[in-house]
Structures are given as C-alpha cells and as structure tokens.
Design a protein around this motif. Sequence first.
Motif, PDB file in Angstrom:
ATOM      1  N   LEU A  32       1.004  -1.649  -0.086  1.00  0.00           N
ATOM      2  CA  LEU A  32      -0.132  -0.096   0.052  1.00  0.00           C
ATOM      3  C   LEU A  32       0.943   1.635   0.470  1.00  0.00           C
ATOM      4  O   LEU A  32       0.206   2.657  -0.653  1.00  0.00           O
ATOM      5  N   ALA A  33       1.805   0.872   0.945  1.00  0.00           N
ATOM      6  CA  ALA A  33       2.645   2.373   0.472  1.00  0.00           C
ATOM      7  C   ALA A  33       3.690   2.643  -0.526  1.00  0.00           C
ATOM      8  O   ALA A  33       3.951   3.504  -0.885  1.00  0.00           O
ATOM      9  N   ALA A  34       4.148   1.426  -0.898  1.00  0.00           N
ATOM     10  CA  ALA A  34       4.975   1.503  -2.053  1.00  0.00           C
ATOM     11  C   ALA A  34       3.519   2.053  -3.573  1.00  0.00           C
ATOM     12  O   ALA A  34       4.280   2.376  -4.085  1.00  0.00           O
ATOM     13  N   HIS A  81       9.568 -10.412   2.026  1.00  0.00           N
ATOM     14  CA  HIS A  81       8.504 -10.547   1.532  1.00  0.00           C
ATOM     15  C   HIS A  81       8.981 -10.702  -0.088  1.00  0.00           C
ATOM     16  O   HIS A  81       8.137 -11.186  -0.471  1.00  0.00           O
ATOM     17  N   PHE A  82       9.454  -9.507  -0.179  1.00  0.00           N
ATOM     18  CA  PHE A  82      10.122  -9.287  -1.593  1.00  0.00           C
ATOM     19  C   PHE A  82      11.336  -9.066  -1.931  1.00  0.00           C
ATOM     20  O   PHE A  82      11.604  -9.342  -3.350  1.00  0.00           O
ATOM     21  N   GLY A  83      11.888 -10.055  -1.431  1.00  0.00           N
ATOM     22  CA  GLY A  83      13.779  -9.832  -1.686  1.00  0.00           C
ATOM     23  C   GLY A  83      14.600  -8.464  -1.680  1.00  0.00           C
ATOM     24  O   GLY A  83      15.572  -8.465  -2.345  1.00  0.00           O
ATOM     25  N   GLY A  84      13.706  -7.354  -1.804  1.00  0.00           N
ATOM     26  CA  GLY A  84      13.927  -6.220  -1.782  1.00  0.00           C
ATOM     27  C   GLY A  84      13.247  -5.395  -2.481  1.00  0.00           C
ATOM     28  O   GLY A  84      12.003  -5.741  -2.604  1.00  0.00           O
ATOM     29  N   LYS A  85      13.968  -4.067  -2.371  1.00  0.00           N
ATOM     30  CA  LYS A  85      13.243  -2.565  -3.690  1.00  0.00           C
ATOM     31  C   LYS A  85      12.920  -3.789  -4.818  1.00  0.00           C
ATOM     32  O   LYS A  85      11.971  -3.020  -5.378  1.00  0.00           O
ATOM     33  N   ASP A  86      14.117  -3.673  -5.271  1.00  0.00           N
ATOM     34  CA  ASP A  86      12.886  -4.446  -6.613  1.00  0.00           C
ATOM     35  C   ASP A  86      11.855  -4.971  -7.344  1.00  0.00           C
ATOM     36  O   ASP A  86      11.091  -5.029  -8.077  1.00  0.00           O
ATOM     37  N   GLY A  87      12.697  -6.282  -5.980  1.00  0.00           N
ATOM     38  CA  GLY A  87      10.435  -7.469  -5.992  1.00  0.00           C
ATOM     39  C   GLY A  87       9.616  -6.907  -5.719  1.00  0.00           C
ATOM     40  O   GLY A  87       8.640  -6.711  -6.198  1.00  0.00           O
ATOM     41  N   LEU A  88       9.528  -5.352  -4.174  1.00  0.00           N
ATOM     42  CA  LEU A  88       8.888  -4.597  -4.614  1.00  0.00           C
ATOM     43  C   LEU A  88       8.450  -3.750  -5.178  1.00  0.00           C
ATOM     44  O   LEU A  88       6.845  -3.541  -5.385  1.00  0.00           O
ATOM     45  N   ILE A  89       8.807  -3.593  -5.853  1.00  0.00           N
ATOM     46  CA  ILE A  89       8.764  -2.445  -7.252  1.00  0.00           C
ATOM     47  C   ILE A  89       8.106  -3.304  -7.751  1.00  0.00           C
ATOM     48  O   ILE A  89       6.652  -2.696  -9.033  1.00  0.00           O
ATOM     49  N   ALA A  90       8.481  -4.311  -8.193  1.00  0.00           N
ATOM     50  CA  ALA A  90       7.336  -4.875  -9.290  1.00  0.00           C
ATOM     51  C   ALA A  90       5.858  -5.919  -9.415  1.00  0.00           C
ATOM     52  O   ALA A  90       5.448  -5.632  -9.947  1.00  0.00           O
ATOM     53  N   GLU A  91       6.313  -5.977  -7.728  1.00  0.00           N
ATOM     54  CA  GLU A  91       5.226  -6.520  -7.578  1.00  0.00           C
ATOM     55  C   GLU A  91       3.943  -5.113  -7.121  1.00  0.00           C
ATOM     56  O   GLU A  91       2.320  -5.504  -7.471  1.00  0.00           O
ATOM     57  N   VAL A  92       4.296  -4.290  -7.007  1.00  0.00           N
ATOM     58  CA  VAL A  92       3.410  -2.667  -7.070  1.00  0.00           C
ATOM     59  C   VAL A  92       3.000  -3.081  -8.213  1.00  0.00           C
ATOM     60  O   VAL A  92       1.513  -2.476  -8.904  1.00  0.00           O
ATOM     61  N   LEU A  93       3.977  -2.780  -9.188  1.00  0.00           N
ATOM     62  CA  LEU A  93       3.368  -2.818 -10.987  1.00  0.00           C
ATOM     63  C   LEU A  93       2.570  -3.735 -10.980  1.00  0.00           C
ATOM     64  O   LEU A  93       1.465  -3.298 -11.617  1.00  0.00           O
ATOM     65  N   GLY A 103      10.213  -5.112 -12.977  1.00  0.00           N
ATOM     66  CA  GLY A 103       9.005  -3.950 -13.103  1.00  0.00           C
ATOM     67  C   GLY A 103       9.198  -4.066 -15.030  1.00  0.00           C
ATOM     68  O   GLY A 103       7.970  -3.824 -15.085  1.00  0.00           O
ATOM     69  N   HIS A 104      10.054  -4.586 -15.334  1.00  0.00           N
ATOM     70  CA  HIS A 104       9.556  -3.602 -16.623  1.00  0.00           C
ATOM     71  C   HIS A 104       9.410  -5.317 -17.390  1.00  0.00           C
ATOM     72  O   HIS A 104       8.290  -4.999 -18.696  1.00  0.00           O
ATOM     73  N   GLU A 105       9.193  -6.325 -17.347  1.00  0.00           N
ATOM     74  CA  GLU A 105       8.302  -7.707 -17.548  1.00  0.00           C
ATOM     75  C   GLU A 105       7.274  -7.709 -16.992  1.00  0.00           C
ATOM     76  O   GLU A 105       5.849  -7.788 -18.218  1.00  0.00           O
ATOM     77  N   VAL A 106       6.763  -6.387 -16.084  1.00  0.00           N
ATOM     78  CA  VAL A 106       5.413  -6.423 -15.660  1.00  0.00           C
ATOM     79  C   VAL A 106       4.689  -5.680 -16.359  1.00  0.00           C
ATOM     80  O   VAL A 106       3.466  -5.584 -17.562  1.00  0.00           O
ATOM     81  N   THR A 107       5.468  -4.162 -16.807  1.00  0.00           N
ATOM     82  CA  THR A 107       4.584  -3.215 -17.514  1.00  0.00           C
ATOM     83  C   THR A 107       4.724  -3.522 -19.299  1.00  0.00           C
ATOM     84  O   THR A 107       3.935  -3.255 -19.919  1.00  0.00           O
ATOM     85  N   ARG A 108       5.912  -4.876 -20.057  1.00  0.00           N
ATOM     86  CA  ARG A 108       5.158  -5.137 -21.441  1.00  0.00           C
ATOM     87  C   ARG A 108       3.916  -6.084 -21.171  1.00  0.00           C
ATOM     88  O   ARG A 108       3.770  -5.926 -22.053  1.00  0.00           O
ATOM     89  N   THR A 109       3.947  -6.920 -19.734  1.00  0.00           N
ATOM     90  CA  THR A 109       2.720  -7.765 -20.456  1.00  0.00           C
ATOM     91  C   THR A 109       1.703  -7.008 -19.984  1.00  0.00           C
ATOM     92  O   THR A 109       0.210  -7.249 -20.809  1.00  0.00           O
TER      93      THR A 109
END
Length: 203
Positions: free
Chosen positions: A15-17, A47-59, A120-126
């Motif tokens: 939610l915060a991210a 929960h996310f393995g770091g910030k990159d994982g959090l960003i991808a999950e938020v996207l 995150g790029h794969e998420v936006t491509r999808t």
Amino acid sequence: MTASTKPGPRERLLLAAQELTYTHGVGVGVDALLKAAGVARRSLYEHFGGKDGLIAEVLRRSTAEDVAEYRATMDAAGDDPRTRLLAVVDRLGRIAAEPDFQGCRYLAADLALTDREHPGHEVTRTYRRTLHGLFTAELAALGHARPDFAADQLLILVDGLLATGAARPEDRPPAAAVRELAEHIVDAGLPSAAVTTDNSRQA
C-alpha cells in the motif's frame, strides 16, 4: 481498524509503495517506504527480496486493478465495439484532467528503471500486451481491416494522452483532440457503410 484486521507487513509495504511510487516515482527511497509502511527493513527482504521485488509486485498489483477498470469501462458502455473503445478514451481523458493526476505510472517506471533486466519491465510489457489484446478484440469484432495495427495506434494514443495530461496543459486539455484521433483510428479501417451507419446512429 482493530488489531485483528490491521494489514500485515506485506500488505502495508504494498500500500505504501503503491502510493509513494506514484506520487514520487520508483526512485523513492527505501527508508521512506519503510517509514510509510511502519515496518522493519527485514520485512522488505522477507516478503519481496528487496526493493526491486517490491516495485515489480506493486506494478503487478496496479496493472491488475487497471485492466479490471478497462474491462469495466467497456462493459458499462454496452455491446458496440466502437462505443466501448471510445468510452475508454473518454474515461482516460477525464482521469488525465483530474488535479491530482501524476501521469502514467507504467511509462514513468519504464523511463526511471534504467536496468533493462529489472523485473518491473516484464510487468509493464505484459500490461501493454493485455491492453493490446483488449483493443484488438474490439477492433476485430467491429470488422476493422487492420485490428492489430490499429490497436498499436490506440496504445500510442493512450500513452500520449496520459503523458500530456501529466504536463497539466490547462489552456489546451488533450481529451478532445485525443477523442477525435481515436475516432479516426477506429473508423479508418472500417467499410464506409459501417462508418456511415455508426455515425448516423450517434447524430
């Protein structure tokens, strides 16, 4: 909210991210995310393995919500494919005109995430492939001569509308211009009889 219903660390981080990456971009610092979520640093990594994982999950979470909104907007517009497509453009025009509109989070993320291997790029491509599929299906149902290509054009138009809306051109809002361009894209591949019939129905 009682203690029993208070979101756990994972949900609070999401939610915060989701909020902070929209208002401040994906470059927002980890400390700011942790403070807003009220969680310890270890929760981020557990929960996310770091910030990159959090960003991808938020996207990923945001794209699911937005795709549902696209579908709901088209369904509310009825069964006519042309009306359904233009309803999407009209809704995006209204969103882009809202005072708190910050632009498209997916365009912003793709520009800010300079590492092309960032998840995150794969998420936006999808996400864009999904929207392309939605547009293509409506255009094909309408009998468009080139539904796949027209869907490409509509996606570019959507990106342009959202980017322009973020610039806040109060003297020349983009919605009307984009609506006319969308009509041209949709109608250009239709048999002339179909366009005439549709336009007469809306007159």
